[in-house]
Scaffold this active site. Structure first.
Site, short mmCIF file in Angstrom:
data_model
loop_
_atom_site.label_atom_id
_atom_site.label_comp_id
_atom_site.label_asym_id
_atom_site.label_seq_id
_atom_site.Cartn_x
_atom_site.Cartn_y
_atom_site.Cartn_z
N ASP A 14 61.31 17.30 29.16
CA ASP A 14 61.95 17.17 30.08
C ASP A 14 63.17 16.11 29.86
O ASP A 14 63.13 15.28 28.89
CB ASP A 14 60.97 16.19 30.95
CG ASP A 14 62.17 15.94 32.70
OD1 ASP A 14 62.69 16.73 32.69
OD2 ASP A 14 61.96 14.40 32.92
N ASP A 16 65.37 14.02 32.68
CA ASP A 16 65.66 12.64 33.60
C ASP A 16 63.84 12.26 33.42
O ASP A 16 63.25 12.35 33.54
CB ASP A 16 65.67 12.93 35.26
CG ASP A 16 67.59 12.88 35.61
OD1 ASP A 16 67.80 11.71 34.68
OD2 ASP A 16 67.70 13.59 36.00
#
Length: 236
Positions: A14, A16
């Site tokens: 991922d 953020d």
């Protein structure tokens, strides 16, 4: 401290909250949007919006339903994250602990036709590229963004597409996530999951049932090996 060492064909990160910290910019962007959308509770939004696509957050929290307006406002919101991240003494978008060290080891191994790591994010391509640049994190050749999937996290689509583009079986991938929605997405895709406690509580993360949990990537080392990446996790 005990450790566990595992080998995977590819690592699916991922962005953020996992590789970069854009908290200052996200807070600033929601505060900016609260000026246009009265009644928007920024504190409540921040507690539930992380790891979800911007268009979905704007539909839920701002009541926007027109598809074209959603796209325009999503673009404005993500531009605001970058712009607001350094205003009023904020620190900007930065790499999270352990990320620089991991990228020194595996950064060069993100090239097709056999990339060993990828990024699968709920952000749009323009914002994600800008955020990675601001944080000094390389952009891999397999870079799955919001526009690439019809269904975002917690559905499995982003990580299934990431594994497919890497040319590997999802069961041979490690998903690295900080949001419960992302952990659920990785599990639904059939991947092993490593969760970080960078944006949610341990209780919230545990509810998503990741395979491994660490405070952040400073507790993890990664190194390229033949046909994959070796991952060592410091466990509690």
């Amino acid at each position: 401290m005990p450790t566990v060492t595992l080998q995977f064909d590819a690592i699916l990160f991922d962005m953020d909250g996992t590789l970069v910290d854009s908290t200052d910019g996200v807070v600033g962007a929601w505060e900016l949007f609260a000026e246009r959308y009265p009644g928007l509770d920024v504190t409540q939004v921040l507690s539930s919006s992380h790891g979800v696509r911007t268009v979905e957050n704007l539909r839920i929290h701002c009541g926007i339903t027109d598809p074209e307006e959603l796209e325009r406002e999503a673009s404005r919101f993500e531009d605001a994250i970058v712009a607001e991240s350094k205003k009023n003494g904020r620190h900007g978008i930065v790499a999270l602990p352990g990320v620089v060290e991991i990228m020194k080891e595996i950064g060069p191994y993100a090239k097709l036709p056999k990339p060993r790591w990828a990024i699968c994010t709920s952000a749009t391509r323009n914002y994600a590229a800008a955020a990675l640049k601001a944080a000094g994190v390389p952009v891999p050749e397999v870079f799955v963004v919001s526009e690439d999937v019809e269904k975002g996290k917690p559905e499995p689509d982003p990580y299934l597409l990431g594994a497919k583009r890497c040319g590997v079986d999802p069961a041979r991938c490690l998903v690295v996530e900080d949001a419960p929605a992302g952990v659920r997405s990785g599990r639904a895709a059939g991947c092993k999951t490593l969760a970080l406690i960078t944006s949610h509580t341990r209780e919230q993360i545990d509810e998503a049932k990741p395979d491994y949990v660490v405070p952040n990537l400073s507790r993890v080392t990664m190194k390229p090996v033949e046909n994959g990446i070796e991952v060592t996790i410091e466990t509690d």
